[in-house]
Design a protein around this motif. Structure first.
Motif, PDB file in Angstrom:
ATOM      1  N   ILE A  17      -1.006   6.890  -3.055  1.00 14.57           N
ATOM      2  CA  ILE A  17      -1.818   7.219  -4.224  1.00 14.57           C
ATOM      3  C   ILE A  17      -1.010   8.055  -5.212  1.00 14.57           C
ATOM      4  O   ILE A  17      -1.088   7.857  -6.427  1.00 14.57           O
ATOM      5  CB  ILE A  17      -3.108   7.938  -3.794  1.00 14.57           C
ATOM      6  N   LYS A  18      -0.189   8.974  -4.713  1.00 15.61           N
ATOM      7  CA  LYS A  18       0.605   9.817  -5.607  1.00 15.61           C
ATOM      8  C   LYS A  18       1.742   9.041  -6.267  1.00 15.61           C
ATOM      9  O   LYS A  18       2.067   9.290  -7.423  1.00 15.61           O
ATOM     10  CB  LYS A  18       1.173  11.009  -4.845  1.00 15.61           C
ATOM     11  N   LEU A  19       2.355   8.113  -5.540  1.00 15.32           N
ATOM     12  CA  LEU A  19       3.508   7.399  -6.079  1.00 15.32           C
ATOM     13  C   LEU A  19       3.124   6.205  -6.944  1.00 15.32           C
ATOM     14  O   LEU A  19       3.708   5.973  -8.002  1.00 15.32           O
ATOM     15  CB  LEU A  19       4.429   6.941  -4.951  1.00 15.32           C
ATOM     16  N   TRP A  24      -8.943   4.389  -8.545  1.00 14.86           N
ATOM     17  CA  TRP A  24      -9.727   4.836  -7.383  1.00 14.86           C
ATOM     18  C   TRP A  24     -10.665   3.753  -6.863  1.00 14.86           C
ATOM     19  O   TRP A  24     -10.917   3.670  -5.676  1.00 14.86           O
ATOM     20  CB  TRP A  24     -10.514   6.098  -7.728  1.00 14.86           C
ATOM     21  N   TRP A  25     -11.178   2.894  -7.760  1.00 12.59           N
ATOM     22  CA  TRP A  25     -12.087   1.845  -7.303  1.00 12.59           C
ATOM     23  C   TRP A  25     -11.328   0.853  -6.418  1.00 12.59           C
ATOM     24  O   TRP A  25     -11.886   0.319  -5.463  1.00 12.59           O
ATOM     25  CB  TRP A  25     -12.759   1.134  -8.472  1.00 12.59           C
ATOM     26  N   LEU A  26     -10.045   0.618  -6.707  1.00 16.07           N
ATOM     27  CA  LEU A  26      -9.253  -0.300  -5.885  1.00 16.07           C
ATOM     28  C   LEU A  26      -9.015   0.281  -4.486  1.00 16.07           C
ATOM     29  O   LEU A  26      -9.105  -0.427  -3.486  1.00 16.07           O
ATOM     30  CB  LEU A  26      -7.916  -0.595  -6.570  1.00 16.07           C
ATOM     31  N   VAL A  27      -8.752   1.575  -4.427  1.00 17.12           N
ATOM     32  CA  VAL A  27      -8.577   2.239  -3.130  1.00 17.12           C
ATOM     33  C   VAL A  27      -9.866   2.151  -2.324  1.00 17.12           C
ATOM     34  O   VAL A  27      -9.848   1.839  -1.127  1.00 17.12           O
ATOM     35  CB  VAL A  27      -8.151   3.706  -3.340  1.00 17.12           C
TER      36      VAL A  27
END
Length: 51
Positions: A17-19, A24-27
């Motif tokens: 997530i950081k890189l 957020w919806w995809l995660v």
């Protein structure tokens, strides 16, 4: 050194997530989809395909 799977997944997820910075919806969709697939009728087929 034995690392619990949940700890490794959290570490890889945080780094991803950081890189990569996906939305957020995809995660959320990937996490929910993976959870639902793991408990479905397709789980044995996915398991044999991965091995």
């Amino acid at each position: 050194m034995d690392v619990p799977l949940w700890l490794a997944l959290i570490a890889v997820g945080c780094l991803g997530i950081k890189l990569i910075r996906p939305p957020w919806w995809l995660v959320a969709v990937l996490l929910l989809g993976g959870y639902l697939l793991a408990d479905s009728l397709l789980a044995p087929a996915i398991d044999t395909a991965i091995k």
